[in-house]
Scaffold this active site. Sequence first.
Site, mmCIF file in Angstrom:
data_model
loop_
_atom_site.group_PDB
_atom_site.id
_atom_site.type_symbol
_atom_site.label_atom_id
_atom_site.label_comp_id
_atom_site.label_asym_id
_atom_site.label_seq_id
_atom_site.Cartn_x
_atom_site.Cartn_y
_atom_site.Cartn_z
ATOM 1 N N LYS A 109 -2.360 -8.128 -7.885
ATOM 2 C CA LYS A 109 -3.141 -8.096 -6.646
ATOM 3 C C LYS A 109 -2.572 -7.013 -5.737
ATOM 4 C CE LYS A 109 -3.034 -9.381 -2.675
ATOM 5 N NZ LYS A 109 -3.606 -8.144 -2.120
ATOM 6 N N PRO A 110 -3.213 -5.844 -5.736
ATOM 7 C CA PRO A 110 -2.716 -4.764 -4.874
ATOM 8 C C PRO A 110 -3.131 -4.991 -3.422
ATOM 9 C CG PRO A 110 -4.675 -4.058 -6.049
ATOM 10 C CD PRO A 110 -4.390 -5.459 -6.519
ATOM 11 N N ARG A 152 10.426 11.384 2.819
ATOM 12 C CA ARG A 152 9.742 11.082 1.567
ATOM 13 C C ARG A 152 8.657 10.053 1.881
ATOM 14 N NH1 ARG A 152 11.711 6.969 -2.215
ATOM 15 N NH2 ARG A 152 10.576 7.162 -4.164
ATOM 16 N N TRP A 212 0.817 -1.221 0.000
ATOM 17 C CA TRP A 212 0.000 0.000 0.000
ATOM 18 C C TRP A 212 0.848 1.267 0.000
ATOM 19 C CZ3 TRP A 212 1.905 2.448 4.099
ATOM 20 C CH2 TRP A 212 2.365 1.681 5.167
ATOM 21 N N ASN A 213 2.162 1.171 0.250
ATOM 22 C CA ASN A 213 2.898 2.426 0.504
ATOM 23 C C ASN A 213 3.199 3.216 -0.770
ATOM 24 O OD1 ASN A 213 4.850 0.526 -0.229
ATOM 25 N ND2 ASN A 213 6.434 1.519 0.977
ATOM 26 N N CYS A 223 10.226 1.603 1.948
ATOM 27 C CA CYS A 223 11.202 0.559 2.257
ATOM 28 C C CYS A 223 12.608 1.146 2.234
ATOM 29 C CB CYS A 223 11.082 -0.566 1.246
ATOM 30 S SG CYS A 223 11.155 0.034 -0.442
ATOM 31 N N GLU A 255 11.779 -2.178 10.995
ATOM 32 C CA GLU A 255 11.365 -1.144 10.054
ATOM 33 C C GLU A 255 10.361 -0.235 10.768
ATOM 34 O OE1 GLU A 255 9.623 -3.082 6.674
ATOM 35 O OE2 GLU A 255 10.562 -1.671 5.329
ATOM 36 N N GLU A 282 10.859 -8.082 -3.504
ATOM 37 C CA GLU A 282 11.304 -6.768 -3.007
ATOM 38 C C GLU A 282 10.742 -6.635 -1.603
ATOM 39 O OE1 GLU A 282 13.301 -4.687 -4.424
ATOM 40 O OE2 GLU A 282 13.371 -5.417 -6.474
ATOM 41 N N LEU A 283 11.584 -6.789 -0.599
ATOM 42 C CA LEU A 283 11.066 -6.927 0.772
ATOM 43 C C LEU A 283 11.444 -5.732 1.647
ATOM 44 C CD1 LEU A 283 11.832 -10.754 1.042
ATOM 45 C CD2 LEU A 283 9.775 -9.619 0.181
ATOM 46 N N ARG A 341 6.039 -0.633 -11.722
ATOM 47 C CA ARG A 341 7.407 -1.155 -11.729
ATOM 48 C C ARG A 341 7.417 -2.647 -12.090
ATOM 49 N NH1 ARG A 341 11.243 -0.101 -6.471
ATOM 50 N NH2 ARG A 341 10.321 -1.998 -5.673
ATOM 51 N N GLY A 360 6.643 -6.320 -0.628
ATOM 52 C CA GLY A 360 5.947 -6.218 0.653
ATOM 53 C C GLY A 360 6.899 -6.568 1.775
ATOM 54 N N SER A 361 6.338 -7.000 2.884
ATOM 55 C CA SER A 361 7.163 -7.253 4.065
ATOM 56 C C SER A 361 7.984 -8.537 3.901
ATOM 57 C CB SER A 361 6.262 -7.378 5.295
ATOM 58 O OG SER A 361 5.379 -8.461 5.115
HETATM 59 P P1 NAD Z 1 2.594 -6.821 3.375
HETATM 60 O O1 NAD Z 1 3.663 -7.823 3.256
HETATM 61 O O2 NAD Z 1 1.716 -6.879 4.570
HETATM 62 O O3 NAD Z 1 1.630 -6.893 2.119
HETATM 63 C C1 NAD Z 1 2.112 -6.800 0.808
HETATM 64 C C2 NAD Z 1 1.129 -7.457 -0.124
HETATM 65 O O4 NAD Z 1 1.030 -8.834 0.197
HETATM 66 C C3 NAD Z 1 -0.291 -6.914 -0.050
HETATM 67 O O5 NAD Z 1 -0.852 -6.937 -1.328
HETATM 68 C C4 NAD Z 1 -0.987 -7.922 0.838
HETATM 69 O O6 NAD Z 1 -2.387 -7.996 0.619
HETATM 70 C C5 NAD Z 1 -0.322 -9.204 0.405
HETATM 71 N N1 NAD Z 1 -0.353 -10.255 1.393
HETATM 72 C C6 NAD Z 1 -0.400 -10.151 2.739
HETATM 73 N N2 NAD Z 1 -0.415 -11.377 3.300
HETATM 74 C C7 NAD Z 1 -0.364 -12.264 2.281
HETATM 75 C C8 NAD Z 1 -0.338 -13.685 2.213
HETATM 76 N N3 NAD Z 1 -0.354 -14.439 3.305
HETATM 77 N N4 NAD Z 1 -0.286 -14.262 1.013
HETATM 78 C C9 NAD Z 1 -0.256 -13.517 -0.114
HETATM 79 N N5 NAD Z 1 -0.274 -12.173 -0.114
HETATM 80 C C10 NAD Z 1 -0.326 -11.560 1.070
HETATM 81 O O7 NAD Z 1 3.300 -5.410 3.234
HETATM 82 P P2 NAD Z 1 2.636 -3.969 3.332
HETATM 83 O O8 NAD Z 1 2.350 -3.704 4.770
HETATM 84 O O9 NAD Z 1 1.530 -3.821 2.345
HETATM 85 O O10 NAD Z 1 3.818 -3.048 2.809
HETATM 86 C C11 NAD Z 1 4.860 -2.635 3.608
HETATM 87 C C12 NAD Z 1 6.069 -3.517 3.421
HETATM 88 O O11 NAD Z 1 6.458 -3.526 2.050
HETATM 89 C C13 NAD Z 1 7.278 -3.003 4.167
HETATM 90 O O12 NAD Z 1 7.955 -4.073 4.783
HETATM 91 C C14 NAD Z 1 8.146 -2.393 3.075
HETATM 92 O O13 NAD Z 1 9.498 -2.342 3.360
HETATM 93 C C15 NAD Z 1 7.854 -3.299 1.935
HETATM 94 N N6 NAD Z 1 8.182 -2.638 0.675
HETATM 95 C C16 NAD Z 1 9.313 -3.040 0.002
HETATM 96 C C17 NAD Z 1 9.663 -2.417 -1.181
HETATM 97 C C18 NAD Z 1 10.889 -2.837 -1.932
HETATM 98 O O14 NAD Z 1 10.999 -2.486 -3.086
HETATM 99 N N7 NAD Z 1 11.819 -3.569 -1.349
HETATM 100 C C19 NAD Z 1 8.877 -1.381 -1.686
HETATM 101 C C20 NAD Z 1 7.745 -0.996 -0.983
HETATM 102 C C21 NAD Z 1 7.411 -1.633 0.203
#
Ligand code: NAD
Length: 486
Positions: free
Chosen positions: A183-184, A287, A159-160, A293, A390, A259-260, A168, A237-238
């Site tokens: 899947k956003p 920013r 979501w960020n 991340c 984080e 990309e975590l 990307r 994501g995370s």
């Molecule tokens: P998140 O991991 O909670 O969710 C990311 C995505 O995964 C969402 O679409 C979510 O619905 C989905 N998701 C959640 N649980 C899932 C599961 N069990 N199975 C499949 N999909 C699932 O992360 P967030 O809170 O949305 O975003 C923040 C995180 O993203 C931070 O850790 C940040 O560092 C990371 N991030 C990394 C980058 C990068 O390029 N390295 C860029 C942006 C954000």
Amino acid sequence: MAADLRAITGIDVPTALLIGGQWTGGRAGVLPVIDPATEDPVAEVASASVEDALDAVTAAHDALPGWTRTPPRERGECLRRAWELMIQRSDALARLMVAENGKALRDAKAEITYAAEFFRWYAEEAVRNEGSLVTAPSGANRIMVQHQPVGVSVLVTPWNFPAAMATRKIGPALAAGCTVVLKPAKETPLSAFAVGEILREAGVPGGVVNVLTTVKAGPLVAAMLADPRVRKLSFTGSTEVGRSLLQTAAQTVTNCSMELGGNAPFLIFDDADLDAAIDGAFLAKMRNGGEACTAANRFYVHDAVADEFSARFAERLAGLKVGPGLEEGTDLGPLVNEDTRSKVASLVDDAVKTGGRVVTGGQAPERRGYFYEPTVLDQVPADAGILGEEIFGPVAPIVRFTDAGEAIALANGTSYGLVSYLYTRDLRRALQVAEALEAGMVGINRGVVSDPAAPFGGVKQSGLGREGAHDGLLEFTETKYIAVDW
Ligand code: NAD
């Protein structure tokens, strides 16, 4: 009662699923989208069921042969038109993003420009999918290498950066000749739908880009990964969710790009240009309101300049206008939701208990919305919990150092390795430290590293693979070697 999105943005925003080129309702009810500045709903969008997800995979699979055969130039032209449409609509798209994510309009506008740029960059890369041809060392035959599209790709985004994390991935996937199911995050589906609509208008054929939102991310993504027609997972994501998706993808040996999370150190040496370091620190920390991340998570500052840095940086942050992202002059919007805010608050409280000193901020203001004050914490002990996680908010912990070697060891003392920043006037030191830092990216006298033309990604538990640059295109290809004799 949801808000009137047309009144906020001036455009019609889809709220249904995009499957096979049609906007359709989901089979798992609806999903509320909340404005983080007011805590009120802004929209209800369709929520996809597992069956919807498999329909989207079927649509992507059916569209794959046609899209792969589409001349690279034509694929590139679609992306180029999508870039133009995004730029034309940037104001509306930025306002839409603020409504669902909360970030300040200025940050949202910057993100739309950045997001659109991935379409322009990959419009250019679509025609540069080069292979190679060499004579085998034995001289007996030729070694021909080409990069073919990997196939149907599942893209999962956070979501960020609701628009940029989608473009990307979609940009290089489409340039390579892949079809996708995006899947956003459930917090920010609207920007993803708007991007989907733009690609449709740009002439991308039905089924090439499908967009699904859902309240059931786990089962839905698992079902897609279990389907042998899906050949790629690109996840942002995370680290926690990424790790579990790698396990799921292992069952079908699906190709993964990850990309975590990050935990970026920001080092300021005693010979740094302090004005530049404060500007860079401001960008690296603030920013996107700290919800990045790449956000500087830990400031390691040489003792000789730490007093001045701490005071001036705190003054800069204290001067920010905190408020709803769409309000005139807002510098810092709310965090995305209550969970994020309470995590930030508990990290700060814990840092203060362990000896950190609040220079500015340090609490959530008394108002509706998920706001948190811009915060500087000085003299944080090097082993404080806040430095290991984080923060994902507008909080800058400062740790003082005297020995450069010790600062580098502290910077590397994490399981993450996305990005590191350093400020010094000594080029030799800068390059030596940059090489020693365990990170996929290093900013030398720069507070921002993100650039569609540069390979973005992390080492250690910050990820696998790279996005952006030519590397990003290759992530959506498989290398084929053809041994040939003539
Ligand atoms: P998140 O991991 O909670 O969710 C990311 C995505 O995964 C969402 O679409 C979510 O619905 C989905 N998701 C959640 N649980 C899932 C599961 N069990 N199975 C499949 N999909 C699932 O992360 P967030 O809170 O949305 O975003 C923040 C995180 O993203 C931070 O850790 C940040 O560092 C990371 N991030 C990394 C980058 C990068 O390029 N390295 C860029 C942006 C954000």
